[in-house]
Design a protein around this motif. Structure first.
Motif, short mmCIF file in Angstrom:
data_model
loop_
_atom_site.label_atom_id
_atom_site.label_comp_id
_atom_site.label_asym_id
_atom_site.label_seq_id
_atom_site.Cartn_x
_atom_site.Cartn_y
_atom_site.Cartn_z
N GLY A 105 0.81 -1.22 0.00
CA GLY A 105 0.00 0.00 0.00
C GLY A 105 0.84 1.26 0.00
N HIS A 106 2.15 1.11 0.05
CA HIS A 106 3.04 2.28 0.09
C HIS A 106 2.91 3.13 -1.18
CE1 HIS A 106 6.59 4.73 0.79
NE2 HIS A 106 6.98 4.44 -0.44
N ALA A 107 3.00 2.48 -2.34
CA ALA A 107 2.97 3.23 -3.60
C ALA A 107 1.66 3.99 -3.77
CB ALA A 107 3.20 2.28 -4.79
N SER A 108 0.53 3.32 -3.49
CA SER A 108 -0.76 3.99 -3.66
C SER A 108 -0.93 5.13 -2.66
CB SER A 108 -1.92 3.00 -3.57
OG SER A 108 -1.81 2.17 -2.47
N SER A 109 -0.38 5.00 -1.46
CA SER A 109 -0.54 6.10 -0.51
C SER A 109 0.35 7.29 -0.89
CB SER A 109 -0.34 5.64 0.94
OG SER A 109 1.00 5.58 1.27
N GLU A 110 1.50 7.02 -1.50
CA GLU A 110 2.35 8.11 -2.00
C GLU A 110 1.65 8.89 -3.12
OE1 GLU A 110 5.56 9.26 -1.02
OE2 GLU A 110 4.88 8.12 0.73
N ILE A 111 1.01 8.14 -4.03
CA ILE A 111 0.29 8.78 -5.14
C ILE A 111 -0.89 9.60 -4.60
CG2 ILE A 111 -1.24 8.28 -7.11
CD1 ILE A 111 1.75 8.23 -7.80
N LYS A 112 -1.55 9.06 -3.60
CA LYS A 112 -2.67 9.78 -2.98
C LYS A 112 -2.20 11.13 -2.44
CE LYS A 112 -6.16 9.17 0.60
NZ LYS A 112 -6.75 8.22 1.53
N LYS A 113 -1.07 11.12 -1.74
CA LYS A 113 -0.52 12.38 -1.19
C LYS A 113 -0.16 13.36 -2.31
CE LYS A 113 1.81 10.00 2.46
NZ LYS A 113 3.18 9.61 2.85
N THR A 114 0.43 12.83 -3.37
CA THR A 114 0.81 13.69 -4.51
C THR A 114 -0.42 14.34 -5.12
OG1 THR A 114 2.74 12.33 -4.98
CG2 THR A 114 1.92 13.69 -6.79
N LEU A 115 -1.48 13.56 -5.31
CA LEU A 115 -2.71 14.10 -5.91
C LEU A 115 -3.34 15.14 -5.00
CD1 LEU A 115 -4.20 10.79 -7.37
CD2 LEU A 115 -3.12 12.64 -8.66
N GLN A 116 -3.26 14.91 -3.69
CA GLN A 116 -3.79 15.90 -2.74
C GLN A 116 -3.03 17.21 -2.84
OE1 GLN A 116 -3.53 13.43 0.75
NE2 GLN A 116 -5.72 12.91 0.72
N ARG A 117 -1.70 17.10 -2.93
CA ARG A 117 -0.87 18.32 -3.08
C ARG A 117 -1.22 19.08 -4.36
NH1 ARG A 117 3.62 15.40 -1.20
NH2 ARG A 117 4.20 14.92 -3.32
N LEU A 118 -1.57 18.32 -5.41
CA LEU A 118 -1.88 18.94 -6.70
C LEU A 118 -3.30 19.52 -6.75
CD1 LEU A 118 -0.32 16.25 -9.09
CD2 LEU A 118 0.50 18.60 -8.75
N GLY A 119 -4.09 19.24 -5.71
CA GLY A 119 -5.44 19.78 -5.66
C GLY A 119 -6.43 19.08 -6.58
N VAL A 120 -6.17 17.83 -6.87
CA VAL A 120 -7.09 17.02 -7.69
C VAL A 120 -8.38 16.79 -6.88
CG1 VAL A 120 -7.36 14.69 -8.68
CG2 VAL A 120 -5.22 15.96 -9.00
N PRO A 121 -9.55 16.79 -7.54
CA PRO A 121 -10.82 16.59 -6.80
C PRO A 121 -10.81 15.32 -5.94
CG PRO A 121 -11.28 17.20 -9.07
CD PRO A 121 -9.78 17.03 -8.97
N ALA A 122 -11.41 15.45 -4.75
CA ALA A 122 -11.35 14.38 -3.76
C ALA A 122 -11.89 13.05 -4.26
CB ALA A 122 -12.11 14.82 -2.50
N ASP A 123 -12.97 13.09 -5.06
CA ASP A 123 -13.53 11.81 -5.52
C ASP A 123 -12.60 11.11 -6.50
OD1 ASP A 123 -14.26 14.02 -7.26
OD2 ASP A 123 -15.43 12.55 -8.40
N VAL A 124 -11.87 11.90 -7.28
CA VAL A 124 -10.89 11.33 -8.22
C VAL A 124 -9.74 10.70 -7.43
CG1 VAL A 124 -9.23 11.86 -10.06
CG2 VAL A 124 -11.48 12.95 -10.06
N ILE A 125 -9.31 11.40 -6.39
CA ILE A 125 -8.22 10.87 -5.55
C ILE A 125 -8.64 9.56 -4.90
CG2 ILE A 125 -6.82 11.25 -3.48
CD1 ILE A 125 -6.93 14.25 -4.08
N LYS A 126 -9.87 9.54 -4.39
CA LYS A 126 -10.37 8.35 -3.70
C LYS A 126 -10.40 7.15 -4.66
CE LYS A 126 -14.00 6.85 -0.60
NZ LYS A 126 -15.35 7.10 -0.11
N ARG A 127 -10.94 7.37 -5.85
CA ARG A 127 -11.04 6.28 -6.83
C ARG A 127 -9.66 5.79 -7.25
NH1 ARG A 127 -13.74 8.92 -11.30
NH2 ARG A 127 -13.54 6.93 -12.36
N THR A 128 -8.74 6.74 -7.46
CA THR A 128 -7.38 6.37 -7.85
C THR A 128 -6.70 5.55 -6.76
OG1 THR A 128 -7.19 8.42 -9.12
CG2 THR A 128 -5.13 7.29 -8.57
N ALA A 129 -6.84 6.02 -5.52
CA ALA A 129 -6.18 5.35 -4.40
C ALA A 129 -6.72 3.93 -4.21
CB ALA A 129 -6.34 6.17 -3.13
N VAL A 130 -8.04 3.78 -4.32
CA VAL A 130 -8.65 2.46 -4.13
C VAL A 130 -8.21 1.50 -5.25
CG1 VAL A 130 -10.84 1.17 -4.21
CG2 VAL A 130 -10.66 3.25 -2.82
#
Ligand SMILES: Nc1ncnc2c1ncn2[C@@H]1O[C@H](COP(=O)(O)OP(=O)(O)O)[C@@H](O)[C@H]1O
Ligand SMILES: [Mg+2]
Length: 144
Positions: free
Chosen positions: A16-41
């Motif tokens: 789960g390390h890689a997906s949680s890193e990508i999640k943090k990156t997307l959050q920093r970039l201000g990507v919409p929350a639902d997109v981040i959630k779907r990507t992370a899952v």
């Protein structure tokens, strides 16, 4: 932007390390929350599958303005019957893995549900490559 991660095959504590890193990156970039959630899952499920079923692999993620593309590839045993594997609840995970809370057979169905495009290239003995695209809708009002 491109990101690469090696996914270790033997270490559940780091799964789960890689997906949680990508999640943090997307959050920093201000990507919409639902997109981040779907990507992370979607990415988390693919990552766990690599750890549980394939002895690890690698993850390559490309983030563009309009989409996130995730390519997860491994050199594990491959999937014999993909139609069967895609069904809700189908799992070949061993009992020991189930006791750790993995192996509910919902990973591939969740990946399909959470991505806009899913393609899987796999053959017995030749490993598995999962490609997922999650689109990023244009921000409303951005053009105004
Ligand atoms: N990367 C992979 N390599 C080999 N087999 C896989 C891989 N990903 C999925 N599978 C096969 O597909 C089945 C279904 O996967 P999934 O829906 O994620 O359920 P689960 O991981 O809980 O078993 C797995 O049990 C396994 O047999
Ligand atoms: Mg799974």
């Amino acid at each position: 932007m491109r990101y690469h991660y090696d996914v270790p095959g033997d270490d559940f504590s780091r799964a789960g390390h890689a997906s949680s890193e990508i999640k943090k990156t997307l959050q920093r970039l201000g990507v919409p929350a639902d997109v981040i959630k779907r990507t992370a899952v979607a990415m988390y499920e693919a990552e766990i599958n690599m750890v549980v079923h394939a002895g690890g692999g690698k993850a390559d993620v490309t983030i563009e303005n309009h989409a996130i593309t995730i390519v997860m590839s491994d050199t594990g045993p491959g999937i014999e019957n993909l139609d069967l594997a895609m069904q809700d609840g189908y799992s070949t995970a061993p009992e020991l893995v189930r006791e750790l809370g993995f192996g509910a057979g919902m990973g591939l169905p969740n990946m399909r549900r959470n991505s806009d495009e899913l393609s899987i290239r796999t053959a017995p003995g030749e490993g598995t490559t999962v490609t997922m695209v999650i689109r990023i809708p244009e921000a409303r009002g951005a053009a105004e």
